[in-house]
Scaffold this motif. Structure first.
Motif, PDB file in Angstrom:
ATOM      1  N   ALA A 105       0.833  -1.211   0.000  1.00 25.80           N
ATOM      2  CA  ALA A 105       0.000   0.000   0.000  1.00 25.80           C
ATOM      3  C   ALA A 105       0.863   1.254   0.000  1.00 25.80           C
ATOM      4  O   ALA A 105       1.750   1.414   0.835  1.00 25.80           O
ATOM      5  CB  ALA A 105      -0.909   0.004   1.218  1.00 25.80           C
ATOM      6  N   GLU A 106       0.575   2.150  -0.928  1.00 28.97           N
ATOM      7  CA  GLU A 106       1.178   3.480  -0.920  1.00 28.97           C
ATOM      8  C   GLU A 106       0.297   4.478  -0.172  1.00 28.97           C
ATOM      9  O   GLU A 106       0.792   5.424   0.424  1.00 28.97           O
ATOM     10  CB  GLU A 106       1.430   3.946  -2.350  1.00 28.97           C
ATOM     11  N   ALA A 107      -1.003   4.235  -0.205  1.00 27.70           N
ATOM     12  CA  ALA A 107      -1.972   5.084   0.500  1.00 27.70           C
ATOM     13  C   ALA A 107      -3.293   4.339   0.537  1.00 27.70           C
ATOM     14  O   ALA A 107      -3.483   3.351  -0.173  1.00 27.70           O
ATOM     15  CB  ALA A 107      -2.128   6.436  -0.196  1.00 27.70           C
ATOM     16  N   CYS A 108      -4.213   4.841   1.377  1.00 31.16           N
ATOM     17  CA  CYS A 108      -5.517   4.186   1.549  1.00 31.16           C
ATOM     18  C   CYS A 108      -6.664   5.161   1.376  1.00 31.16           C
ATOM     19  O   CYS A 108      -6.569   6.342   1.767  1.00 31.16           O
ATOM     20  CB  CYS A 108      -5.636   3.583   2.953  1.00 31.16           C
ATOM     21  N   VAL A 152     -13.300   4.705  11.912  1.00 34.69           N
ATOM     22  CA  VAL A 152     -12.732   5.293  13.126  1.00 34.69           C
ATOM     23  C   VAL A 152     -11.998   6.604  12.859  1.00 34.69           C
ATOM     24  O   VAL A 152     -12.145   7.562  13.612  1.00 34.69           O
ATOM     25  CB  VAL A 152     -11.816   4.286  13.865  1.00 34.69           C
ATOM     26  N   THR A 153     -11.216   6.697  11.785  1.00 37.10           N
ATOM     27  CA  THR A 153     -10.446   7.930  11.584  1.00 37.10           C
ATOM     28  C   THR A 153     -11.339   9.117  11.228  1.00 37.10           C
ATOM     29  O   THR A 153     -10.929  10.272  11.398  1.00 37.10           O
ATOM     30  CB  THR A 153      -9.353   7.759  10.511  1.00 37.10           C
ATOM     31  N   GLN A 154     -12.557   8.834  10.770  1.00 40.24           N
ATOM     32  CA  GLN A 154     -13.504   9.923  10.516  1.00 40.24           C
ATOM     33  C   GLN A 154     -13.821  10.690  11.800  1.00 40.24           C
ATOM     34  O   GLN A 154     -14.248  11.846  11.752  1.00 40.24           O
ATOM     35  CB  GLN A 154     -14.794   9.370   9.912  1.00 40.24           C
ATOM     36  N   GLN A 155     -13.598  10.053  12.942  1.00 46.99           N
ATOM     37  CA  GLN A 155     -13.824  10.717  14.230  1.00 46.99           C
ATOM     38  C   GLN A 155     -12.548  11.334  14.792  1.00 46.99           C
ATOM     39  O   GLN A 155     -12.581  11.927  15.884  1.00 46.99           O
ATOM     40  CB  GLN A 155     -14.401   9.711  15.226  1.00 46.99           C
ATOM     41  N   LEU A 156     -11.432  11.202  14.078  1.00 50.57           N
ATOM     42  CA  LEU A 156     -10.156  11.706  14.569  1.00 50.57           C
ATOM     43  C   LEU A 156      -9.616  12.890  13.780  1.00 50.57           C
ATOM     44  O   LEU A 156      -8.982  13.784  14.356  1.00 50.57           O
ATOM     45  CB  LEU A 156      -9.111  10.579  14.536  1.00 50.57           C
ATOM     46  N   VAL A 157      -9.829  12.894  12.470  1.00 50.26           N
ATOM     47  CA  VAL A 157      -9.259  13.938  11.604  1.00 50.26           C
ATOM     48  C   VAL A 157     -10.295  14.337  10.559  1.00 50.26           C
ATOM     49  O   VAL A 157     -11.257  13.605  10.306  1.00 50.26           O
ATOM     50  CB  VAL A 157      -7.974  13.438  10.907  1.00 50.26           C
ATOM     51  N   PRO A 158     -10.124  15.500   9.924  1.00 40.62           N
ATOM     52  CA  PRO A 158     -11.059  15.916   8.879  1.00 40.62           C
ATOM     53  C   PRO A 158     -11.062  14.946   7.707  1.00 40.62           C
ATOM     54  O   PRO A 158     -10.083  14.218   7.481  1.00 40.62           O
ATOM     55  CB  PRO A 158     -10.514  17.289   8.450  1.00 40.62           C
ATOM     56  N   GLU A 195     -10.634  15.384   4.641  1.00 33.47           N
ATOM     57  CA  GLU A 195      -9.614  15.632   3.622  1.00 33.47           C
ATOM     58  C   GLU A 195      -8.233  15.103   4.011  1.00 33.47           C
ATOM     59  O   GLU A 195      -7.322  15.049   3.183  1.00 33.47           O
ATOM     60  CB  GLU A 195      -9.500  17.141   3.348  1.00 33.47           C
ATOM     61  N   TYR A 196      -8.058  14.720   5.267  1.00 32.54           N
ATOM     62  CA  TYR A 196      -6.752  14.284   5.752  1.00 32.54           C
ATOM     63  C   TYR A 196      -6.375  12.951   5.100  1.00 32.54           C
ATOM     64  O   TYR A 196      -7.170  12.011   5.091  1.00 32.54           O
ATOM     65  CB  TYR A 196      -6.801  14.122   7.270  1.00 32.54           C
ATOM     66  N   PRO A 197      -5.158  12.821   4.552  1.00 28.66           N
ATOM     67  CA  PRO A 197      -4.809  11.591   3.826  1.00 28.66           C
ATOM     68  C   PRO A 197      -4.350  10.473   4.746  1.00 28.66           C
ATOM     69  O   PRO A 197      -3.955  10.693   5.890  1.00 28.66           O
ATOM     70  CB  PRO A 197      -3.650  12.054   2.932  1.00 28.66           C
ATOM     71  N   ALA A 213      -6.445   3.134   9.288  1.00 31.57           N
ATOM     72  CA  ALA A 213      -6.370   3.542  10.697  1.00 31.57           C
ATOM     73  C   ALA A 213      -4.923   3.581  11.164  1.00 31.57           C
ATOM     74  O   ALA A 213      -4.509   4.490  11.896  1.00 31.57           O
ATOM     75  CB  ALA A 213      -7.197   2.596  11.564  1.00 31.57           C
ATOM     76  N   LEU A 214      -4.127   2.595  10.753  1.00 30.08           N
ATOM     77  CA  LEU A 214      -2.715   2.589  11.118  1.00 30.08           C
ATOM     78  C   LEU A 214      -1.979   3.762  10.488  1.00 30.08           C
ATOM     79  O   LEU A 214      -1.179   4.441  11.156  1.00 30.08           O
ATOM     80  CB  LEU A 214      -2.064   1.272  10.680  1.00 30.08           C
ATOM     81  N   LEU A 215      -2.235   4.030   9.215  1.00 25.96           N
ATOM     82  CA  LEU A 215      -1.507   5.091   8.529  1.00 25.96           C
ATOM     83  C   LEU A 215      -1.845   6.464   9.095  1.00 25.96           C
ATOM     84  O   LEU A 215      -0.951   7.314   9.252  1.00 25.96           O
ATOM     85  CB  LEU A 215      -1.793   5.036   7.030  1.00 25.96           C
ATOM     86  N   VAL A 216      -3.102   6.707   9.400  1.00 28.43           N
ATOM     87  CA  VAL A 216      -3.472   7.985  10.018  1.00 28.43           C
ATOM     88  C   VAL A 216      -2.852   8.106  11.405  1.00 28.43           C
ATOM     89  O   VAL A 216      -2.291   9.150  11.770  1.00 28.43           O
ATOM     90  CB  VAL A 216      -5.005   8.145  10.067  1.00 28.43           C
TER      91      VAL A 216
END
Length: 243
Positions: free
Chosen positions: A107-110, A116-122, A124-126, A185-188
């Protein structure tokens, strides 16, 4: 204060800084058997953690269970315990022609659809992998002659479809290689905490053709098992390449 962290029961201090994380506790056990001097340091709920060495470098192998919300508890507590490099080895469904059962996807990106990350960062956050870990995984895969692909992965919280349509065709058209459940979730988490993070996934089915209506999911096949074995070696090789 307890010497053990509350959810995973791993020790607060003393772990090596590099870890491979997997979904299945039994896969963690199988992977630990590859290590020299492996010992189990914790087992609570779905979280099972071992330490040992690979090519002379101490590493952690730990399981996080199914889904981003539970997995990020492990990532957080490994970070608190001093781990600064985390690599997810998992399985995924193929979304592109030519991505076959048993192949590895680096994986280069997800796509962040992890629940879960929708509750942690905006929104638009990659969710991006650390470039040095992507390159280490690609080099390790080449050295092991493991069939592999590099590109985008879709992390989705729901495994089985429900009443709402699954936007599979759009992501297929956009060139996303595979779908899984925890990596974004890990990458964020890694980006927020300044960690080195990445993922390599073993293809265990064809999600693009089978997700709607029936999953047709059967990961218990020899071609998948062989891919997982290769993936374990590639993940450990990549982890210890970093210096």
């Amino acid at each position: 204060m307890s010497d053990l962290l509350p959810v995973t029961r791993i020790p607060r201090t003393g772990l090596p800084p590099r870890a491979v994380v997997v979904g299945d506790p039994f896969r963690a056990e199988r992977m630990a058997k590859r290590l020299t001097g492996a010992v189990e340091v914790a087992h609570a709920r779905e979280y099972r953690t071992f330490r040992g060495s690979w090519d002379g470098t101490e590493v952690v192998v730990s399981s996080h269970g199914v889904g981003g919300p539970g997995a990020i508890c492990l990532f957080q507590e490994l970070t608190e315990a001093g781990v600064d490099t985390m690599l997810r080895l998992g399985t995924a469904g193929a979304m592109q022609p030519g991505v076959r059962d048993g192949d590895l996807v680096i994986a280069e990106a997800c796509v962040r659809d992890d629940g879960v990350t929708q509750q942690l960062v905006p929104p638009e956050y990659p969710a991006t992998a650390s470039p040095e870990l992507v390159l280490a995984l690609a080099a390790a895969a080449r050295d092991r002659q493991a069939p592999h692909h590099r590109g985008l992965v879709w992390t989705r919280a729901a495994f089985y479809p429900g009443l709402l349509p699954v936007p599979m065709p759009a992501y297929v058209a956009a060139g996303v290689l595979a779908i899984e459940m925890e990596l974004s979730a890990l990458l964020v988490h890694g980006s927020l905490r300044g960690l080195t993070t990445g993922g390599v996934l073993v293809i265990d089915g064809v999600a693009a053709d089978e997700l709607v209506g029936t999953t047709g999911y059967d990961p218990h096949r020899d071609v998948v098992a062989a891919g997982v074995e290769r993936g374990m070696d590639v993940a450990l090789d990549a982890l210890v390449r970093l210096s």
